[in-house]
Design a protein around this motif. Structure first.
Motif, mmCIF file in Angstrom:
data_model
loop_
_atom_site.group_PDB
_atom_site.id
_atom_site.type_symbol
_atom_site.label_atom_id
_atom_site.label_comp_id
_atom_site.label_asym_id
_atom_site.label_seq_id
_atom_site.Cartn_x
_atom_site.Cartn_y
_atom_site.Cartn_z
ATOM 1 N N GLY A 55 -7.892 1.992 5.944
ATOM 2 C CA GLY A 55 -9.187 2.348 5.389
ATOM 3 C C GLY A 55 -9.216 3.828 5.070
ATOM 4 O O GLY A 55 -8.859 4.654 5.904
ATOM 5 N N SER A 56 -9.625 4.154 3.859
ATOM 6 C CA SER A 56 -9.702 5.548 3.422
ATOM 7 C C SER A 56 -11.125 5.832 2.981
ATOM 8 O O SER A 56 -11.666 5.141 2.120
ATOM 9 N N SER A 57 -11.742 6.848 3.585
ATOM 10 C CA SER A 57 -13.144 7.166 3.308
ATOM 11 C C SER A 57 -13.265 8.330 2.345
ATOM 12 O O SER A 57 -12.450 9.252 2.338
ATOM 13 N N ASP A 58 -14.335 8.274 1.536
ATOM 14 C CA ASP A 58 -14.621 9.320 0.576
ATOM 15 C C ASP A 58 -16.114 9.612 0.636
ATOM 16 O O ASP A 58 -16.926 8.705 0.772
ATOM 17 N N TRP B 31 -10.533 -0.205 1.334
ATOM 18 C CA TRP B 31 -9.532 -0.833 2.206
ATOM 19 C C TRP B 31 -8.324 -1.250 1.393
ATOM 20 O O TRP B 31 -8.456 -1.822 0.314
ATOM 21 N N TYR B 32 -7.156 -0.962 1.915
ATOM 22 C CA TYR B 32 -5.893 -1.272 1.249
ATOM 23 C C TYR B 32 -5.011 -2.059 2.208
ATOM 24 O O TYR B 32 -4.798 -1.644 3.339
ATOM 25 N N ARG B 33 -4.475 -3.188 1.723
ATOM 26 C CA ARG B 33 -3.559 -4.004 2.538
ATOM 27 C C ARG B 33 -2.133 -3.720 2.111
ATOM 28 O O ARG B 33 -1.789 -3.823 0.935
ATOM 29 N N PHE B 34 -1.295 -3.386 3.097
ATOM 30 C CA PHE B 34 0.101 -3.068 2.846
ATOM 31 C C PHE B 34 1.004 -4.116 3.472
ATOM 32 O O PHE B 34 0.670 -4.711 4.500
ATOM 33 N N THR B 35 2.164 -4.303 2.848
ATOM 34 C CA THR B 35 3.236 -5.129 3.384
ATOM 35 C C THR B 35 4.468 -4.243 3.495
ATOM 36 O O THR B 35 4.770 -3.486 2.570
ATOM 37 N N ALA B 36 5.165 -4.327 4.622
ATOM 38 C CA ALA B 36 6.382 -3.535 4.829
ATOM 39 C C ALA B 36 7.524 -4.474 5.171
ATOM 40 O O ALA B 36 7.400 -5.312 6.062
ATOM 41 N N THR C 101 -5.093 4.835 14.103
ATOM 42 C CA THR C 101 -4.121 5.887 13.844
ATOM 43 C C THR C 101 -4.293 6.393 12.412
ATOM 44 O O THR C 101 -4.385 5.599 11.477
ATOM 45 N N LEU C 102 -4.350 7.715 12.239
ATOM 46 C CA LEU C 102 -4.423 8.304 10.911
ATOM 47 C C LEU C 102 -3.019 8.307 10.319
ATOM 48 O O LEU C 102 -2.086 8.848 10.921
#
Length: 141
Positions: free
Chosen positions: A57-60, A70-75, A92-93
């Protein structure tokens, strides 16, 4: 006549072009700085490939005008990289770089939707989550 102080490369050097044997791909990269929404989870695909999924989650903005995306990542990580990811905790940031692709899909209701697919290239933990104070528990008397 004075000799030239500057030497310029020959024009044939400027006309050279590097070619690749791999096909050109259109690729978008994204960088997201935000907090983990939950602990990363390891999953296995139907083909047996292991991967780690997580959301950031990234706030502005500030105050009442603050909005979170909100961004969903796959690694596709294994070994120590996978253990590093799974060791990160909610809150965690993180700084995440990833490849982005916009996919179209058809939902069960027949409507066409778009989904942003993000595949992690790199992740760095910038700070650990702040620990909350444990709630006071009453001791039985």
């Amino acid at each position: 006549m004075l000799p030239s102080l500057y030497r310029f490369p020959s024009s044939s050097h400027l006309l050279r072009r590097a070619f690749s044997t791999t096909p050109r791909t259109n690729l978008a990269r994204m960088t997201v700085v935000g907090r983990l929404a939950a602990d990363p989870e390891a999953t296995v695909t139907s083909t047996g490939r292991e991967l780690v999924k997580y959301a950031v989650g990234s706030s502005d903005g500030t105050g009442e005008n603050q909005k979170t995306s909100w961004y969903r990542f796959t690694a596709f990580a294994d070994g120590p990289r996978k253990e590093y990811l799974l060791g990160l905790k909610k809150g965690t940031l993180v700084y995440v770089e990833g490849d982005a692709k916009l996919d179209n899909y058809q939902a069960e209701d027949g409507k066409t939707h778009q989904a942003l697919k993000l595949v992690q290239r790199a992740i760095t933990a910038l700070s650990r989550p702040q620990h909350q104070q444990p709630e006071a528990t009453e001791q039985p008397s």
